[in-house]
Design a protein around this motif. Structure first.
Motif, PDB file in Angstrom:
ATOM      1  N   ALA A  76       5.035  -7.898   0.979  1.00 40.72           N
ATOM      2  CA  ALA A  76       4.462  -7.899   2.144  1.00 40.72           C
ATOM      3  C   ALA A  76       4.004  -9.425   2.363  1.00 40.72           C
ATOM      4  N   LYS A 125      11.473  -3.828   7.812  1.00 36.63           N
ATOM      5  CA  LYS A 125      10.423  -2.704   7.559  1.00 36.63           C
ATOM      6  C   LYS A 125      10.805  -1.410   7.510  1.00 36.63           C
ATOM      7  N   GLU A 149      10.422   1.641   4.975  1.00 37.03           N
ATOM      8  CA  GLU A 149      10.191   3.129   5.420  1.00 37.03           C
ATOM      9  C   GLU A 149      10.985   4.315   4.811  1.00 37.03           C
ATOM     10  N   PRO A 173       6.906   0.606  -1.236  1.00 40.65           N
ATOM     11  CA  PRO A 173       6.579   0.777   0.056  1.00 40.65           C
ATOM     12  C   PRO A 173       5.012   0.877   0.481  1.00 40.65           C
ATOM     13  N   SER A 231       3.229  -2.338  -0.499  1.00 41.30           N
ATOM     14  CA  SER A 231       3.743  -3.330   0.553  1.00 41.30           C
ATOM     15  C   SER A 231       3.069  -3.331   1.883  1.00 41.30           C
ATOM     16  N   SER A 232       2.990  -1.750   2.683  1.00 42.41           N
ATOM     17  CA  SER A 232       2.413  -1.587   3.740  1.00 42.41           C
ATOM     18  C   SER A 232       1.017  -1.703   3.823  1.00 42.41           C
ATOM     19  N   GLU A 242       0.221  -5.761   3.452  1.00 42.62           N
ATOM     20  CA  GLU A 242       0.723  -6.216   4.771  1.00 42.62           C
ATOM     21  C   GLU A 242      -0.330  -6.039   5.714  1.00 42.62           C
ATOM     22  N   ASP A 243      -0.936  -4.631   5.837  1.00 39.24           N
ATOM     23  CA  ASP A 243      -2.257  -4.633   6.793  1.00 39.24           C
ATOM     24  C   ASP A 243      -3.365  -5.440   6.523  1.00 39.24           C
TER      25      ASP A 243
END
Lengths: 412, 260, 308
Positions: free
Chosen positions: C105, C121, C125, C173, C176-177, C180-181
Motif C-alpha cells: 500500500a 493494482k 485484484e 490484497p 493492501s487496498s 491504500e485507501d
C-alpha cells in the motif's frame, strides 16, 4: 541571536546527513516494492503450479490385452467396430444400463472409445509426472517407467481435453470430467442471481431513493455492511438449517410431487448462494445509483414525475450498467465459493446432469476440493484441469464486467 | 561561495515564469525581497499569489505538470538550478499554510519533529520551549506538551505551525494567508507575532486582506492577471507608497476597493 | 392554444391516493428490510441449535472451555483444540499479510507512478479474485512440499503453517487496498506541512502520513483477522482433518471452519450432538467476526469524519 542555532548541521555536514537520509529511504522503498514483488511471485507460482499439474507424462497399462477384443490397432477403431465390440464383451445388464443412460447408437466415437478403454481393456494409471518434471527429466522418467512398470506405456498428455469438459464424473481420474460440475455451477449461480438481483436492486433503490434518514435505515445499512463480512461457511449453516431442513418440502420438490430427493438440492444451494451475494449486490447497486447525478432527479421531479416514475425512467436506465457490473462480480464470487456448498450438501459423486431445481448437484469448486484431497496424483492432475476451467470462467466473467464498466463509464 | 548580492536582500527573482503544462500561471516576475522585512503579496483571487509564494520553496514541484523558467536566487544560488536539492531549499525556507495543519502528534513532537529529521543535536526541550515562546504559545501550552496538537484551537494550531517552522531556524518564512481561517482575535495575535518575528526572519506573506497587508508589511507586491489569464506583479514598492500613491491605476482601484 | 390552456384551468392540488406508488414503495421496503431478517435468521438458527448443544446434560461450560479434546460423538467437548488452530493459522496469515499488505500500500500510494499503478493494482485484484479452494490446492501441493524441503520431516503433510502462509497471501490484497485507501485519505495539507519542514518524501510518508492513517490501517487489520478466522477452504484442504491441540505450526490441526466443513460434508443426521455442535461452533464464528467487523466499521467511519 539564538543559542541553539549552532546545533543544526550546516553546509557539507548537513549534506552528508541528507545523503544518509536518502540512502535509508531508497532501501525502504526497495523493501516496499519487494512486498509487491512477493505478491507477483505468489500469483505466478500459483498459476504455474496449476498449469504444471494439468499437463505431463503419465504411465499406464491395460489390465486386459486389447488383442483379446479386437485385432485392429486401437487408434483405427471405427464407431461401428467399437459398438459391436462393446456389445459383444459387456454383460448384457451393464450394456443395457449404459444404453438407458444414453442410447449407444447416438453416442460419438470418442464416448464409445472411452467406454472401451474404461470397461473392457481397463486402462490403469501407474504414475503421473508434472509438466516441469516431464520437460526437465524426460530421460529419467522414461528409465524409471521402464524399470518400475515394464508393461506400462508412457505418454505425454494434457489432462484438460475437450473430453474432460464433456464427460461426467467417474471414479477413475482418467475418465472423469467436469460436465456435471459445470452444469451444477451454472444452475447454482443462475438461481442465486434470479433470487439476489431483483431483491438486491430493490433494496438498493429503497436505501438510496426512498429510505428516510432515521435509525432504522442506519441499522439496515450497517447490517448490510456486516453481512458482507460474515464468513461464507456461516451462510452454509444458515442454508442447511433453513433451506435444507425447514423448507425441505419446498426445496426437495416434494410439494410438487418430486419424490426421490431430500432438501440437499441445487435449489437449496442456489438460494444459500443468493443470500450470500445479496449484500454484495446491494452495496454495488447503491454505488451505481449514487453515481446518478442529482440534477437528473430534479429534472424529472421538475416536470411532475412521481418518485417511481423518476426511478424507473431515469435512475434505473442510468445505473443499470453499474448494477450489472456489480452483479457479475458478485456472480464470480458465487462461482468460486465452496464452503457453503459443502455444508448445504453438494454430492461428491454424481454422474447425472442436473435436470431441474430439485436435482442433486455438484459444482466445479466442489470437484476441485474433492480431487485435491484425494491421495493419488492423477486426481491432483484433474483438479488442476478443473481449476483451469474455473479460472477461465472467472476471467471471462470479470473481463465482461470490466468491458461493461468501461463502456458506460464517464457518462456525466 | 561568493556573495554577489547586496546583503540586505534575502531572495530575488529574475524573469520568473511558472507554468502548469502550457499555461503560464505566473509571468515575468522580477523582484528583490529585503532581509528581515515583511513583504506582502496582494491581488484578486486566482492571480497566482499562492503559486508565486510556493515557487520560493519549490512546493510547486508536487504538481506533476508544473515547471519554472527564469531564476530565484538566494545567496547567489538559483533555487531551480540542476544541482539544487529541493529538500535543502525547504530546510532554509519554511512555510505556514492557509489552514493550520499540525501533524497528528503531540504538541511537543510537532515542534521537535522537524528539528530531529534535520539532524538537530542540541537540547530538544530547550528548543521546543524557545520556539513556542517565540510563537507566543508557550504560556498556553506549557502544561499540555504531551497532548495531541488537535486539541488546540484553530488560532493556537496556527501559532504551533509557526513555532514548528521557527524551530528549524530557516532564513525565510513564507505565509500563505495564515490568518484567513481564523477569527479576528487570533488574526491579531498572528499579526503581532509577525512583527516580533521579522527581527530574526524574512517574511513573505500572501494575503487577501488589504488592511492586513497595510498593517503588517513593509513592502507590497500587487499582482493582477493579464489578458491571457496569466498572473504578474504589476507594482512592487514600499507598502506606504502602494496604499497612498500607487503608480498603477489598477493598483489604485484595487486598494481603494473599486475593483472586483 | 387558448383553448388548450382552458382545459387545465381547474386543478386540484390535494393529495390523491397513488396505489401503484405505495405498493411499489412497500415492495422496495421489504427488499430493504430482508437483510435484517437474514441476520435474525442466522442468529435464531445458530442460537437455537447451539442452545440444544449446550442444553445437553453431557456438555458443560467447564468441559467446553476447560478441556482440550473435541469429539462430541464420544463426549469430548474441549473447544480449545479447534480454537488454537484457528488462532495459529490466522496469526501466521496476519504475520504475512499485514507487513506485506502495508508495504505494498505504501509503495502504491506514495511511490508508484500512474503507469506502475495501472500494472500493479490489477495483479493484486487478480490475487483477490482467486477462489479460496484454488489457494487450498496451492497450499497443499506447492507450499507444503516446499516447507518439507526446507524444514524436513517435522513438517506434516497437512500442517497449519502452509495453510496460514497461503491465507496470508490471500488476505494481502484486502489489507493492501484498505490501507491504500486510508493513506490516500490523509489530507494533502499534512504532506505539504511535512515537506515545508525540509522532510524527504520517505520521512513524510513514514513519519507523518502513516501515523495519520493508522486507524484506517487498524481497521484493515481487523477486517483481515475476521477474514482469516472465517476462511474455510484453505484450512480444510491444507491444515488437517482432525482436531489436534498443539502449538506446533508444522503439525496438522483442524480449525473451527475446517471442522464444520469436514463434519457437515459427511452424512450428518439432524438432532445429533454432532449436528448441534457444529452450530455452536458456527455461532462462535459468527459472533467473533461480527464484533470484529463492527469495530472495524466504527474505526473507519471515525477516521473518515476526522479528515472530512
Amino acid at each position: 541571536m539564538n543559542p541553539t542555532h549552532n546545533h543544526f548541521p550546516e553546509g557539507p555536514s548537513f549534506r552528508s546527513t541528507l545523503n544518509t537520509r536518502y540512502r535509508v529511504a531508497s532501501v525502504w522503498q526497495a523493501l516496499f516494492f519487494s512486498a509487491l514483488l512477493i505478491a507477483i511471485i505468489s500469483l505466478t507460482a500459483l498459476i504455474y503450479d496449476v498449469v504444471d499439474g494439468a499437463f505431463g507424462y503419465v504411465a499406464y497399462d491395460y489390465k486386459k490385452d486389447p488383442a483379446t477384443f479386437t485385432s485392429t490397432p486401437l487408434e483405427d477403431l471405427t464407431k461401428e467396430e467399437l459398438l459391436t465390440t462393446l456389445q459383444a464383451n459387456l454383460s448384457s445388464g451393464a450394456y443395457n444400463k449404459l444404453n438407458n443412460e444414453k442410447a449407444m447408437e447416438t453416442r460419438l466415437r470418442g464416448e464409445l472409445y472411452t467406454l472401451f478403454l474404461e470397461r473392457l481393456i481397463q486402462l490403469d494409471i501407474k504414475k503421473t509426472w508434472s509438466f516441469t518434471e516431464s520437460i526437465m527429466r524426460a530421460g529419467a522418467i522414461r528409465t524409471e517407467a521402464a524399470e518400475k512398470y515394464p508393461d506400462a506405456k508412457l505418454e505425454f498428455r494434457s489432462w484438460l481435453t475437450p473430453q474432460f469438459l464433456t464427460s461426467p464424473m467417474s471414479s477413475k481420474a482418467e475418465f472423469a470430467g467436469v460436465r456435471t460440475a459445470i452444469l451444477g455451477s451454472l444452475w447454482l449461480v443462475g438461481i442465486a442471481l434470479l433470487f439476489a438481483l431483483p431483491l438486491g436492486t430493490g433494496a438498493a433503490i429503497y436505501l438510496q431513493e426512498y429510505a428516510p434518514k432515521n435509525w432504522l435505515t442506519g441499522i439496515i445499512q450497517m447490517n448490510i455492511n456486516n453481512l458482507a463480512g460474515v464468513p461464507s461457511i456461516v451462510y452454509g449453516m444458515l442454508g442447511l438449517a433453513i433451506f435444507v431442513r425447514v423448507l425441505a418440502p419446498l426445496t426437495s420438490g416434494s410439494m410438487f410431487g418430486v419424490t426421490d430427493t431430500n432438501g440437499r438440492t441445487v435449489l437449496s444451494a442456489g438460494l444459500t448462494m443468493g443470500i450470500l451475494i445479496l449484500p454484495l449486490i446491494i452495496i454495488n447497486a447503491q454505488e451505481a445509483i449514487k453515481a446518478v447525478p442529482d440534477s437528473l432527479r430534479q429534472a424529472a421531479y421538475g416536470v411532475g414525475a412521481t418518485k417511481w416514475q423518476t426511478v424507473w425512467h431515469h435512475i434505473l436506465p442510468n445505473s443499470i450498467a453499474g448494477i450489472l457490473t456489480g452483479s457479475i462480480l458478485a456472480l464470480s464470487r458465487a462461482l468460486g465459493e465452496t464452503a457453503p456448498l459443502i455444508v448445504v450438501g453438494a454430492s461428491t459423486f454424481i454422474s447425472v446432469d442436473p435436470r431441474g431445481p430439485f436435482s442433486k448437484f455438484t459444482a466445479l469448486p466442489i470437484q476441485i476440493y474433492q480431487w485435491t484431497t484425494r491421495a493419488q496424483s492423477e486426481f491432483h492432475a484433474i483438479a488442476a484441469g478443473a481449476i483451469i476451467v474455473l479460472l477461465v470462467l472467472l476471467l471471462t466473467l470479470n473481463a465482461t464486467a470490466i468491458l461493461l464498466r468501461n463502456r458506460f463509464q464517464r457518462k456525466y | 561561495m561568493q556573495n554577489t548580492q547586496t546583503p540586505e536582500y534575502a531572495i530575488e527573482t529574475k524573469s520568473l515564469f511558472i507554468f502548469y503544462g502550457s499555461f503560464a500561471a505566473v509571468s515575468e516576475v522580477t523582484m528583490k525581497i529585503e532581509k528581515q522585512k515583511i513583504t506582502a503579496i496582494i491581488g484578486p483571487s486566482g492571480c497566482g499569489k499562492s503559486t508565486l509564494l510556493r515557487a520560493f520553496n519549490r512546493m510547486n514541484d508536487f504538481v506533476p505538470s508544473s515547471y519554472v523558467t527564469g531564476e530565484i536566487l538566494m545567496q547567489g544560488q538559483n533555487l531551480y538550478g540542476k544541482e539544487i536539492d529541493p529538500v535543502e531549499v525547504r530546510r532554509k525556507i519554511g512555510m505556514v499554510f492557509q489552514k493550520p495543519n499540525p501533524f497528528p502528534k503531540s504538541i511537543y513532537e510537532n515542534i521537535s519533529w522537524g528539528a530531529k529529521i534535520n539532524g538537530f543535536k542540541g537540547n530538544m526541550d530547550e528548543l521546543v520551549e524557545q520556539s513556542l515562546r517565540s510563537a507566543a504559545l508557550w504560556d498556553e501550552v506549557k502544561d499540555l506538551l504531551k497532548k495531541s496538537a488537535y486539541e488546540l484551537s484553530g488560532g493556537q494550531q496556527q501559532r504551533l505551525c509557526i513555532a514548528r517552522t521557527i524551530a528549524i531556524q530557516p532564513e525565510i518564512i513564507l505565509m500563505d494567508e495564515p490568518a484567513s481561517a481564523l477569527d479576528p482575535i487570533s488574526t491579531l495575535r498572528i499579526e503581532e507575532l509577525m512583527q516580533e518575528l521579522k527581527k530574526n526572519y524574512t517574511i513573505i506573506i500572501v494575503t487577501h486582506n488589504m488592511q492586513q497587508a497595510a498593517r503588517v508589511s513593509d513592502y507590497t507586491a500587487m499582482m493582477m492577471i493579464d489578458d491571457n489569464r496569466s498572473g504578474g506583479v504589476i507594482e512592487f514598492d514600499k507598502t506606504q507608497t502602494i496604499f497612498t500613491r500607487p503608480k498603477d491605476k489598477r493598483t489604485e482601484d484595487y486598494v481603494t476597493g473599486r475593483f472586483g | 392554444m387558448q383553448e388548450l390552456k382552458n382545459q387545465f384551468k381547474n386543478f386540484d392540488l390535494h393529495k390523491k391516493p397513488r396505489i401503484g406508488e405505495d405498493a411499489i414503495q412497500g415492495l422496495l421496503f421489504i427488499a430493504g428490510i430482508l437483510s435484517i431478517f437474514t441476520t435474525l435468521a442466522i442468529v435464531y438458527e445458530l442460537g437455537k441449535e447451539a442452545w440444544l448443544f449446550f442444553g445437553d446434560p453431557e456438555v458443560t461450560l467447564a468441559k467446553f472451555f476447560g478441556t482440550t479434546r473435541w469429539q462430541p460423538g464420544i463426549g469430548q467437548f474441549g473447544i480449545w483444540s479447534l480454537v488454537t488452530s484457528t488462532l495459529i493459522t490466522s496469526f501466521i496469515a496476519m504475520l504475512i499479510s499485514l507487513p506485506l499488505g502495508l508495504a505494498s500500500a505504501l509503495f502504491l500510494s506514495e511511490y508508484a507512478s500512474l503507469r506502475a499503478r495501472s500494472i500493479l493494482k490489477p495483479i493484486l485484484e487478480v490475487l483477490a479474485g482467486i477462489p479460496t479452494v484454488v489457494y487450498g490446492y496451492f497450499a497443499l501441493l506447492f507450499v507444503t512440499p516446499i516447507l518439507k524441503n526446507i524444514f524436513g520431516d517435522v513438517v506434516q503433510v497437512y500442517n497449519m503453517a502452509s495453510a496460514g502462509l497461503v491465507m496470508g497471501i490471500m488476505i494481502l490484497p484486502l489489507i493492501s487496498s484498505m490501507s491504500e485507501d486510508a493513506l490516500s485519505a490523509v489530507p494533502r495539507a499534512l504532506r505539504e506541512g511535512a515537506y515545508a519542514m525540509g522532510a524527504t518524501k520517505f520521512e513524510t510518508s513514514i513519519q507523518v502520513v502513516l501515523p495519520a492513517a493508522l486507524s484506517g490501517i487498524g481497521a484493515a487489520l481487523i477486517i483481515g483477522i475476521s477474514r482469516a478466522v472465517g476462511e474455510t477452504m484453505i484450512v480444510a484442504v491444507a491444515a488437517g482433518a482432525g482436531p489436534n491441540f498443539t502449538f506446533d505450526p508444522f503439525q496438522a490441526a483442524e480449525t473451527m471452519t475446517g471442522h464444520i466443513a469436514r463434519i457437515s460434508g459427511g452424512d450428518l443426521s439432524y438432532n445429533t450432538i454432532d449436528y448441534t455442535s457444529l452450530f455452536a461452533i458456527a455461532l462462535m464464528l459468527f459472533l467473533v467476526t461480527l464484533v470484529l467487523n463492527l469495530i472495524s466499521q466504527q474505526v473507519v467511519s471515525r477516521f473518515r469524519e476526522r479528515y472530512e
